[in-house]
Design a protein around this motif. Structure first.
Motif, short mmCIF file in Angstrom:
data_model
loop_
_atom_site.label_atom_id
_atom_site.label_comp_id
_atom_site.label_asym_id
_atom_site.label_seq_id
_atom_site.Cartn_x
_atom_site.Cartn_y
_atom_site.Cartn_z
N ALA A 247 0.84 -1.20 0.00
CA ALA A 247 0.00 0.00 0.00
C ALA A 247 0.87 1.25 0.00
CB ALA A 247 -0.91 -0.01 1.23
N GLY A 248 2.15 1.08 -0.23
CA GLY A 248 3.04 2.23 -0.27
C GLY A 248 3.41 2.78 1.10
N LEU A 249 3.19 1.99 2.14
CA LEU A 249 3.55 2.46 3.49
C LEU A 249 5.05 2.34 3.70
CD1 LEU A 249 1.01 0.93 6.04
CD2 LEU A 249 1.17 3.31 5.28
N GLU A 250 5.63 3.37 4.30
CA GLU A 250 7.03 3.29 4.72
C GLU A 250 7.01 3.27 6.24
OE1 GLU A 250 8.57 6.83 2.83
OE2 GLU A 250 9.82 5.49 1.64
N LEU A 251 7.65 2.29 6.81
CA LEU A 251 7.43 2.07 8.23
C LEU A 251 8.73 2.10 9.06
CD1 LEU A 251 4.81 -0.77 7.88
CD2 LEU A 251 4.39 1.60 8.53
N PRO A 252 8.58 2.47 10.30
CA PRO A 252 9.74 2.47 11.21
C PRO A 252 9.97 1.08 11.80
CG PRO A 252 7.83 3.39 12.32
CD PRO A 252 7.38 3.03 10.94
N ILE A 253 10.17 0.11 10.93
CA ILE A 253 10.24 -1.29 11.36
C ILE A 253 11.43 -1.98 10.68
CG2 ILE A 253 9.07 -3.53 11.20
CD1 ILE A 253 7.62 -1.72 13.07
N GLU A 254 12.13 -2.78 11.46
CA GLU A 254 13.11 -3.70 10.88
C GLU A 254 12.75 -5.10 11.33
OE1 GLU A 254 17.23 -3.01 11.85
OE2 GLU A 254 17.23 -1.01 10.97
N SER A 255 12.90 -6.07 10.44
CA SER A 255 12.61 -7.45 10.80
C SER A 255 13.90 -8.15 11.22
CB SER A 255 11.97 -8.18 9.63
OG SER A 255 10.73 -7.55 9.32
N HIS A 256 13.84 -8.78 12.35
CA HIS A 256 15.02 -9.47 12.90
C HIS A 256 14.64 -10.85 13.36
CE1 HIS A 256 18.10 -6.23 13.25
NE2 HIS A 256 17.04 -5.46 13.13
N VAL A 257 15.64 -11.74 13.37
CA VAL A 257 15.35 -13.09 13.85
C VAL A 257 15.75 -13.20 15.32
CG1 VAL A 257 17.56 -14.06 13.02
CG2 VAL A 257 15.61 -15.55 13.38
N LEU A 258 14.84 -13.79 16.07
CA LEU A 258 15.09 -14.06 17.49
C LEU A 258 14.98 -15.57 17.69
CD1 LEU A 258 15.41 -13.03 20.45
CD2 LEU A 258 12.94 -13.08 20.61
N GLN A 259 16.01 -16.15 18.23
CA GLN A 259 15.99 -17.59 18.45
C GLN A 259 15.46 -17.91 19.85
OE1 GLN A 259 19.28 -20.01 16.87
NE2 GLN A 259 20.40 -18.12 16.54
N ALA A 260 14.88 -19.06 19.96
CA ALA A 260 14.48 -19.56 21.26
C ALA A 260 14.74 -21.06 21.28
CB ALA A 260 13.03 -19.26 21.55
N PHE A 261 14.70 -21.61 22.46
CA PHE A 261 15.20 -22.96 22.64
C PHE A 261 14.32 -23.74 23.61
CE2 PHE A 261 18.47 -19.91 21.85
CZ PHE A 261 19.29 -20.50 20.91
N VAL A 262 14.32 -25.06 23.42
CA VAL A 262 13.67 -25.91 24.41
C VAL A 262 14.58 -27.10 24.68
CG1 VAL A 262 12.33 -27.27 22.74
CG2 VAL A 262 11.51 -27.02 25.09
N SER A 263 14.60 -27.51 25.94
CA SER A 263 15.43 -28.66 26.33
C SER A 263 14.59 -29.93 26.26
CB SER A 263 15.94 -28.47 27.75
OG SER A 263 14.90 -28.77 28.67
N GLU A 264 15.24 -31.04 26.49
CA GLU A 264 14.52 -32.30 26.68
C GLU A 264 13.58 -32.15 27.88
OE1 GLU A 264 17.90 -35.52 25.28
OE2 GLU A 264 17.71 -35.06 27.39
N GLY A 265 12.57 -32.98 27.92
CA GLY A 265 11.64 -32.94 29.04
C GLY A 265 12.33 -33.38 30.32
N LEU A 266 12.12 -32.62 31.37
CA LEU A 266 12.73 -32.92 32.67
C LEU A 266 11.67 -32.77 33.74
CD1 LEU A 266 15.84 -30.66 32.10
CD2 LEU A 266 15.92 -33.15 32.27
N LYS A 267 11.85 -33.49 34.82
CA LYS A 267 10.96 -33.28 35.96
C LYS A 267 11.10 -31.82 36.40
CE LYS A 267 9.42 -37.43 36.14
NZ LYS A 267 8.05 -37.58 35.63
N PRO A 268 10.03 -31.23 36.90
CA PRO A 268 10.07 -29.79 37.17
C PRO A 268 11.20 -29.38 38.12
CG PRO A 268 7.83 -30.60 37.26
CD PRO A 268 8.70 -31.80 37.12
N VAL A 269 12.00 -28.43 37.67
CA VAL A 269 13.06 -27.88 38.52
C VAL A 269 12.98 -26.35 38.58
CG1 VAL A 269 14.76 -29.73 38.43
CG2 VAL A 269 14.64 -28.10 36.54
N ILE A 270 12.40 -25.74 37.56
CA ILE A 270 12.30 -24.29 37.54
C ILE A 270 10.81 -23.95 37.59
CG2 ILE A 270 12.66 -22.24 36.09
CD1 ILE A 270 15.31 -23.44 35.26
N HIS A 271 10.44 -23.28 38.66
CA HIS A 271 9.02 -23.09 38.91
C HIS A 271 8.53 -21.68 38.64
CE1 HIS A 271 9.25 -27.06 40.69
NE2 HIS A 271 10.27 -26.65 41.40
N HIS A 272 9.44 -20.82 38.18
CA HIS A 272 9.06 -19.44 37.89
C HIS A 272 9.54 -19.09 36.48
CE1 HIS A 272 9.81 -19.82 42.23
NE2 HIS A 272 8.82 -18.97 42.39
N VAL A 273 9.29 -17.86 36.11
CA VAL A 273 9.97 -17.31 34.94
C VAL A 273 11.13 -16.49 35.49
CG1 VAL A 273 9.79 -15.83 32.92
CG2 VAL A 273 7.79 -17.13 33.69
#
Lengths: 999, 417, 95
Positions: free
Chosen positions: B247-273
């Motif tokens: 639509a001809g919009l010029e925007l104040p935006i840049e696209s960047h990649v953010l990685q995230a990860f998951v481990s193998e399943g484990l019995k609960p050890v971390i109970h918060h963020v």
């Protein structure tokens, strides 16, 4: 008779018995065993419990795709949960424990879930546990979390070492099986720098489990010979026990090498694992293929293995999972296993072949059921028989193991980790990797080839292609002859109809066919949605076992081709990698580098307490005698500076030398205040902005000669300011004749502040330090009395008569010692960051506590400094925007509590008296605070809306976070000596000054 | 069909064969009142609230792939409302309040788990910053606590207290923060919107924006043909610039990649963020047992949903520095989301200079937690033509006017936010 | 790219040695209108595909580079020293 060690055969070293324990029971195996083969040899087929239904599970595979045999290895801080027994090398003293069961593997209460399975279908949890609302965190979630995960992490600190390294090569060969060895030989003989990596501890891949003859010798011997030739080539590096887990941009591969994961007590001289970043000009993925289970009722009982796993256990490890083994297959693989069993003298109960007619020759005397189907299995914790069905007729066949084969899926994971979508080959009925990078090729089974002969030839051919791409020629090709019985391919049967019990697709996560059907019924039809809804393919094997079957089943349910369904996304890591090896040495105190000032030793000698400041350790305060708190020490230090003199290490400030005919012009464009006319021999406070007109950093600019400047930055921004200058010089104004260099590490810099500073320095510096000879803001090269070249600046961050002296870093400590010696009679005192901070707050000088990236020069009280008449400077153009000049901007002010007992703390907000707390009523924030030793009460700097117009107003300090709300008076930010009398050094803290400041 | 324990029992007895599709698979109609581009969390929640709160049901959500295929399915599932600035805090608090009632509202269990977030600080400046943040929350009536080192130790005893490069000094704690099962958010909103008549059209890529002679938007060209609309609403996250350009919009935006990860399943050890102030690491543990964690961007502009090893290493170095006990766990999978990074780290929910064209973008790292409020406020703007009170600062022209909402004070370099 | 950058001065070096500023945009003349400056500071083309970016070899030669890359495939087309790039830009503008 059950599972056992065969009396002979296999590549294990029967002369080296190895003892280990499983769930506390002592067992033994041989060197060369995996934990899985040793367990099978000891007739331990039940080794784990599945995630959701806690079903008894046994070893399914003989490789890294294993979903069932996950054990916790090791003890104490070395415990490693979820270790795949099928790849864990057996070692003496290995301690293995089963997981996800209570109270024991044989009797697991969690298996009760199986009875509830009609209620626990795919995604059932999305549909319930919502009422009452408060129950989620208190009741449901704790219950669900009790069931979460498989193994247990001890959370103890890891006692072992890890390291990282780079490796470079012409060709990386991933996988040391038939195709990989062949590729490495071809490239290695031609002189390429080759790295061959394989996850196994024994190179050779399926050759080690094959009874074929290759080049006239037994397949395992062919592999051993190839390995020995490769080891003899200086240009070839063999990396067994090394899993290439990821393909990243620019042909960088991540690999994890197990260095000491096969010993009970690793030597501390070596890492236990090593992370490799392998930069390869070319890569050949000879990663093989993974055999698919058949999806039929009851396909998960211990004793049911993939056919190739059975062959591997029999041929490579000399163990058998059963004494009477049935085979269920959709192609030739099952027949091969039947022959392997026969050759080892193990009874084959029957071959159930899903195909119509004989495409393969069964071993003599073995009955084959064509168009057969296994519809259920018998036994609890161990297979006792299978129920087959053919044309409506049912038959029970007794057996204690079943070898099943649903065909093969090429391992294309690495090739598809960077966005390439797998392509369905209708001809081969497999997903293949598309060509996505000319530098990456797949060879052998990974490229969809089925026989050893084809794999060996293909490995050589792919290596030749690399050679020609690199401008080399291959030595005469010599592809060995393979003698092996021919077996037909597979006609995939994604789901065996007529199942009488659950037919599992994803073993570990207990996803069965009905779950996939439910997902389709509920319109989670995209394979990605099916995966996410059912969790199929989300277990620790990341769908190596489940995914292609799931695609096939979903395709059948939807009545479309597998090509339409496609696959889920391949992502790193090929197999799970320990966080330890990826962290390497960056942990604990070595988490980040440490920077120490050249005066660190001096500070230590003087009893400094250090504090982390970015990467630096800076002296925070210098406690003496009975002083118990930082505040006692810092207040003494402050008073010493105000009354006599102090020495403070300011070496961590960024220091940059700027030279050239355009140096002044360059700085004039970088700082918002004018710099062109700064006289030689003078220093000036300078403020750098960003292009958005917010303050970037502040510091001093000194002109040492017409074309030579020396600037300082704050400690925190030293690197960024240098980059900022380089950006403008290189990317914007390369025409300017200017050069600059960071000298932060070259100079030790110390502030000598206080009324006695001149008297003390006069004994050290060989120069006239009188007000006339070295007035305020002088900046000059000087000579110390011993002859050392130095620089002296008369600048003050304390409001006192003060100098900053720079000496070459290596002389720093000696000079500081000498100044302390000379100053002793004047009461010179070392002072640290805490005192420095109090001194500057008392004088209203700002730091990055105030200059927080949202503050303009005017907000900080420096509006008049802006050289708006200059044609250009960084930040000029955006400075005039409405929002940056609005009257209600927050401006720097001082604050004094109405009741001096109230300490104003940074981070508090400000409210008008009587105003309700709300964001709309928020008037500003406290940025810095201290108790002024001079004034004897708390003071603070703050940013307050329209602050400069509000002097004398009573305002509420809102610090409810710390339980404080009290009134304070808005005042100018300069609390002491607003006339700057003390810079001259003569004035003492007079009662008048004190009174004035507190007014 | 309403989801409940009862419905599960009833269906179990009929072999689970009677469950109905969670949403329909409609053919696109020729014209809609509102078309939303982007079937991610924000697009779907916008549709849901348009239908539910504002009675606008002749709505289509166009998704080029499958719903939830973007960032709503590629994040670290954290929800919180601990912001500093007036432009953000009330908005994110509205979002958190919506999260708190969401599952009952849309009858889908998204496992909103208010387990609390612990933002660790390691120096005086960090403490002062978090004190400011906590007081921002308190001034807006949002509960927060500043924890001492000992209090942190009592909550999370497994941190590196003895050998840390940057010792833990304390933390800002928001008890109401937590995690949500991310995919379920997309599904819950999709199902809720669909039930109210919204057409969710998957595998429908927008290839052009049609405007009439006066310049106003009349519809979109798609891979499934032209579809007309009265109002066009963009919620395309990392692809905002690409769609905007149509639509001809010029925007104040840049696209960047953010990685995230998951481990193998484990019995609960971390109970918060938990978030690490000595770096940029954050972690929680899912109800299934996987440790879910992430850190910084890869820093280069990217539309690829994959990242690089250097960032993997940095992330995990920080993780092991903070929690030494993670060393012997294993990372299972990493993924990359394409972030629509804005010039001040804060989002945009606004009209554009083009008639009938509405914009929702600039979510940076914060998009997931914003999902409910983003949809709610965007729907409000589309339906009423004026901004919702809590999103009134999130204007497209704020940079031009000099009213950046810059929490981090990093200025107009998106990868620093 | 993005794992390795071929610095024109140092050769192929790992990403860890670089810091990245973002899209290359020409800094306007001081006298340019506000609108031009605003666009320089705040607006980005953000193409899906070929883009020029400023990278700084901060742990190497400390030169600013203009890296031309594909934002979707991460393929690198070329790396130029930023000063040379600026000079050519100025020359182009003059022509």
């Amino acid at each position: 008779m059950t599972a056992s060690r065969l009396s002979s055969g296999g590549l294990v070293d029967r002369s080296r018995p190895v003892s280990f324990t499983f769930d506390g029971k002592s067992l033994s195996g041989f060197a060369g065993d995996t934990l899985a083969s040793a367990l099978i040899a000891e007739d331990r087929l039940l080794v784990g419990r599945s995630f959701k239904y806690h079903r008894p599970r046994g070893v399914l595979t003989a490789g890294s795709s294993e979903p069932n045999a996950l054990l916790t290895i090791g003890t104490g801080a070395r415990s490693e949960p979820n270790t795949r027994a099928t790849v864990q090398e057996l070692y003496d003293g290995l301690v293995a424990k089963s997981q996800n069961r209570w109270p024991s593997l044989d009797f697991d209460i969690g298996a009760f879930n199986s009875l509830l399975s009609p209620f626990l279908g795919a995604g059932f949890y999305y549909k319930t546990f919502m009422w009452p609302k408060a129950f989620w965190e208190k009741v449901y979630e704790p219950f669900i979390r009790m069931a979460a995960g498989l193994g247990k992490l001890t959370m103890e600190s890891d006692p072992d070492r890890y390291e990282k390294a780079w490796a470079h090569c012409d060709l990386l060969v991933v996988g040391g099986g038939a195709a990989g060895l062949s590729a490495a030989l071809t490239a290695g003989r031609a002189g390429l720098r080759v790295i061959l990596a394989d996850e196994d501890f024994l190179l050779g891949g399926s050759l080690n489990a094959s009874r074929a003859a290759v080049g006239g010798v037994k397949a395992p011997d062919f592999a051993a010979n190839a390995v020995s030739e490769l080891s003899s080539l200086a240009n070839v590096t063999l990396m067994p026990r090394t899993t290439v887990f990821g393909w990243f941009d620019d042909m960088v591969f991540g690999a994890a090498e197990k260095v000491q994961k096969h010993v009970a007590e690793p030597s501390h001289d070596r890492p236990v694992e090593r992370l490799w970043r392998i930069v390869a000009k070319h890569a050949i993925l000879a990663t093989g293929a993974i055999e698919r289970p058949l999806v039929f009722g009851g396909n998960d009982k211990p004793g049911i293995l993939t056919a190739s796993a059975v062959s591997t256990y029999v041929n490579r490890f000399g163990v058998t999972p059963g004494s009477r083994v049935a085979v269920f297959t959709s192609g030739g693989t099952g027949y091969r296993t039947a022959h392997d069993l026969k050759a080892a003298g193990i009874e084959v109960a029957a071959i159930i072949d899903t195909r119509d007619a004989a495409a393969d020759r069964a071993p003599d005397g073995v009955k084959v059921h064509y168009r057969g189907a296994v519809v259920d299995t018998m036994g609890g914790k161990r297979l006792t028989g299978i129920i087959t069905e053919r044309s409506g007729f049912e038959e029970k066949i007794g057996c204690d193991a079943l070898a099943m084969s649903g065909g093969w899926s090429p391992v294309i994971h690495l090739a598809c980790q960077r966005g390439a979508k797998p392509v369905w080959s209708a001809e081969k009925q497999v997903f293949l990797a598309p060509e996505s990078d000319p530098r990456l090729a797949l060879a052998g089974a990974a490229a969809g080839l089925e026989t050893l002969g084809e794999a060996i030839a293909d490995g050589a051919a792919k290596a030749k292609a690399v050679l020609s791409a690199l401008g080399k020629t291959a030595a005469t090709a010599d592809v060995p002859e393979v003698e092996e019985q021919d077996f037909a391919g597979h006609q995939p049967v994604w789901y065996v109809g007529g199942a009488r019990s659950k037919a599992f697709v994803d073993y570990q996560n207990d996803v069965h066919v009905k779950d996939l059907a439910l997902a389709q019924r509920e319109n989670y039809t995209s394979i990605e949605l099916t995966k996410r809804y059912t969790t199929s393919g989300m277990a620790t094997d990341q769908g190596k076992i489940a995914n292609v079957n799931a695609t096939g089943i979903v395709a059948s349910m939807r009545g479309v081709d597998p090509a339409v369904v496609g696959t889920t996304t391949f992502r790193p890591f090929y197999t799970p990698v320990s966080l330890g090896v990826i962290a390497g040495t960056s942990r604990d105190e070595h988490g980040r580098p440490v920077r120490r000032s050249p005066l660190h030793g001096w500070a230590e000698k003087n009893g400094a307490v250090f504090v982390e400041a970015g990467l630096w350790y800076r002296s925070s305060y210098f406690p003496k005698g009975e002083e118990k708190t930082w505040r006692e020490a810092a207040h003494r230090e402050v008073m010493a500076v105000r009354k006599a003199a102090g020495l403070c290490d300011v070496s961590t400030l960024g220091k940059i030398e700027v030279f050239g005919p355009d140096a002044a012009e360059f700085l004039n464009r970088l700082y918002c205040n004018p710099m062109l006319k700064l006289p030689v021999g003078k220093a000036r406070y300078g403020l750098m902005l960003r292009e958005d007109a917010m303050v970037h950093d502040d510091g001093t600019v000194s002109r040492l000669a017409e074309n030579h400047f020396f600037i300082t930055t704050t400690t925190a921004m030293a690197g960024e300011v240098l980059s900022h200058m380089e950006f403008y010089h290189q990317a914007q104004w390369p025409e300017l004749k200017v050069r600059f260099v960071s000298v932060s590490d070259q100079w030790a810099q110390m502030a000598i502040a206080g009324p006695k500073a001149r008297a003390i320095l006069s004994r050290v510096v060989d120069a006239d330090l009188s007000d006339e000879g070295f007035p305020y803001l002088s900046a000059r090269d000087v000579r110390l009395k011993g002859g050392l070249s130095a620089r002296l600046f008369r600048i003050s961050f304390s409001g006192e008569l003060a100098y900053e002296l720079s000496v070459p870093a290596a002389y720093g400590e000696a000079v500081a010692d000498y100044i302390m010696e000379c100053g002793a009679e004047h009461g010179i005192t070392p002072y640290g960051l805490e005192a420095l901070n109090i001194l500057r707050i008392e004088k209203g000088f700002v730091t990055h506590a105030e200059l927080n990236g949202t503050v303009t020069a005017d907000d900080a009280g420096y509006g008049k400094m802006m050289g708006m008449q200059k044609p250009d400077f960084v930040g000029k153009q955006m400075a005039t925007r409405f929002g940056l000049t609005a009257a209600d901007r927050m401006q720097l002010v001082g604050l004094k509590p109405v009741d001096p007992k109230n300490e104003i703390r940074a981070g508090a907000h400000l409210l008008r008296e009587g105003a309700e707390p709300s964001m709309a009523n928020d008037q500003g924030l406290v940025t810095s605070n201290c108790i002024s030793p001079v004034l004897g009460h708390p003071i603070a700097l703050a940013l307050l809306k329209s602050g400069r117009e509000r002097m004398g107003e009573t305002i509420i300090v809102f610090d409810r976070l710390r339980g404080d709300e009290f009134p304070a008076i808005v005042c100018p930010p300069v609390f002491i000596d607003p006339e700057n009398e003390r810079l001259k050094g003569e004035a003492q803290v007079s009662p008048q000054a004190k009174e004035e400041a507190s007014r | 069909m309403r989801y409940s324990a009862l419905s599960i029992i009833r269906n179990a007895f009929s072999g689970n064969r009677d469950w109905q599709p969670a949403w329909r698979e409609p053919e696109p109609k020729p014209h809609y009142d509102v078309i939303i581009v982007g079937g991610g969390g924000h697009g779907l929640s916008t549709a849901y609230y348009l239908a539910k709160e504002f009675g606008i049901t002749n709505v289509a959500v166009l998704e080029k792939s499958y719903i939830g295929s973007g960032n709503v399915g590629r994040n670290t599932t954290i929800i919180r409302s601990n912001y500093v600035l007036e432009g953000n805090e009330p908005f994110y608090e509205l979002s958190l309040k919506l999260w708190e009632g969401l599952e009952q509202d849309f009858n889908f269990n998204a496992m909103v788990s208010q387990r609390g977030i612990i933002n660790l600080f390691h120096d005086d400046a960090g403490r002062d910053h978090y004190a400011r943040r906590g007081n921002s929350m308190m001034i807006h009536g949002v509960e927060a606590a500043l924890l001492s080192r000992d209090e942190v130790k009592a909550l999370v005893p497994y941190l590196n207290y003895n050998h840390a490069r940057f010792p833990v000094m304390g933390a800002l704690y928001q008890k109401r923060a937590g995690t949500v099962r991310h995919d379920a958010v997309a599904w819950g909103y999709a199902r809720g919107a669909d039930m109210r008549g919204v057409d969710i059209i998957q595998n429908c890529e927008v290839t052009g924006i049609r405007r009439d002679a006066t310049g106003k938007v009349t519809g979109v060209e798609t891979s499934r043909g032209f579809i007309g609309c009265n109002k066009l609403a963009l919620a395309a996250a990392g692809n905002t610039s690409t769609v905007g350009q149509m639509a001809g919009l010029e925007l104040p935006i840049e696209s960047h990649v953010l990685q995230a990860f998951v481990s193998e399943g484990l019995k609960p050890v971390i109970h918060h963020v938990l978030t690490y102030g000595g770096g940029h690491f954050y972690i929680s543990q899912s109800d299934k047992g996987g440790l879910v964690f992430g850190a910084s961007l890869d820093f280069f502009g990217s539309y690829a949903q994959h990242g690089n090893l250097a960032t993997v290493e940095e992330t995990i170095e920080e993780g092991v520095s903070l929690i030494p006990g993670l060393s012997r766990s294993r990372v299972l999978r990493s993924w990359g989301g394409v972030m629509d990074m804005s010039m001040d780290g804060s989002p945009i929910i606004d009209r554009t200079g083009i008639e009938n064209l509405y914009l929702n973008c600039g979510w940076c790292y914060g998009g997931f937690k914003a999902t409910p409020a983003s949809g709610f406020c965007f729907a409000h703007l589309i339906a009423k033509g004026v901004s919702h009170e809590v999103s009134r600062f999130m204007r497209l022209d704020r940079f031009e006017r000099g009213y950046a909402i810059d929490e981090a004070g990093k200025g107009p370099q998106p990868n620093l936010h | 790219m993005a794992s390795l950058i071929t610095c024109p001065h140092c050769g192929s070096r790992p990403k860890e040695e670089f810091s990245i500023r973002g899209e290359v945009r020409s800094r306007p003349e001081p006298a340019a209108p506000f609108e031009t400056w605003y666009r320089y500071v705040y607006v980005r083309d953000n193409p899906k595909g070929r883009q020029k970016e400023y990278w700084h070899h901060v742990l190497g030669c400390r030169r600013w580079l203009v890296v031309e890359r594909d934002t979707l495939t991460h393929e690198v087309y070329g790396v130029t020293d930023a000063a040379a790039y600026r000079a050519s830009e100025v020359k182009e503008a003059a022509e």
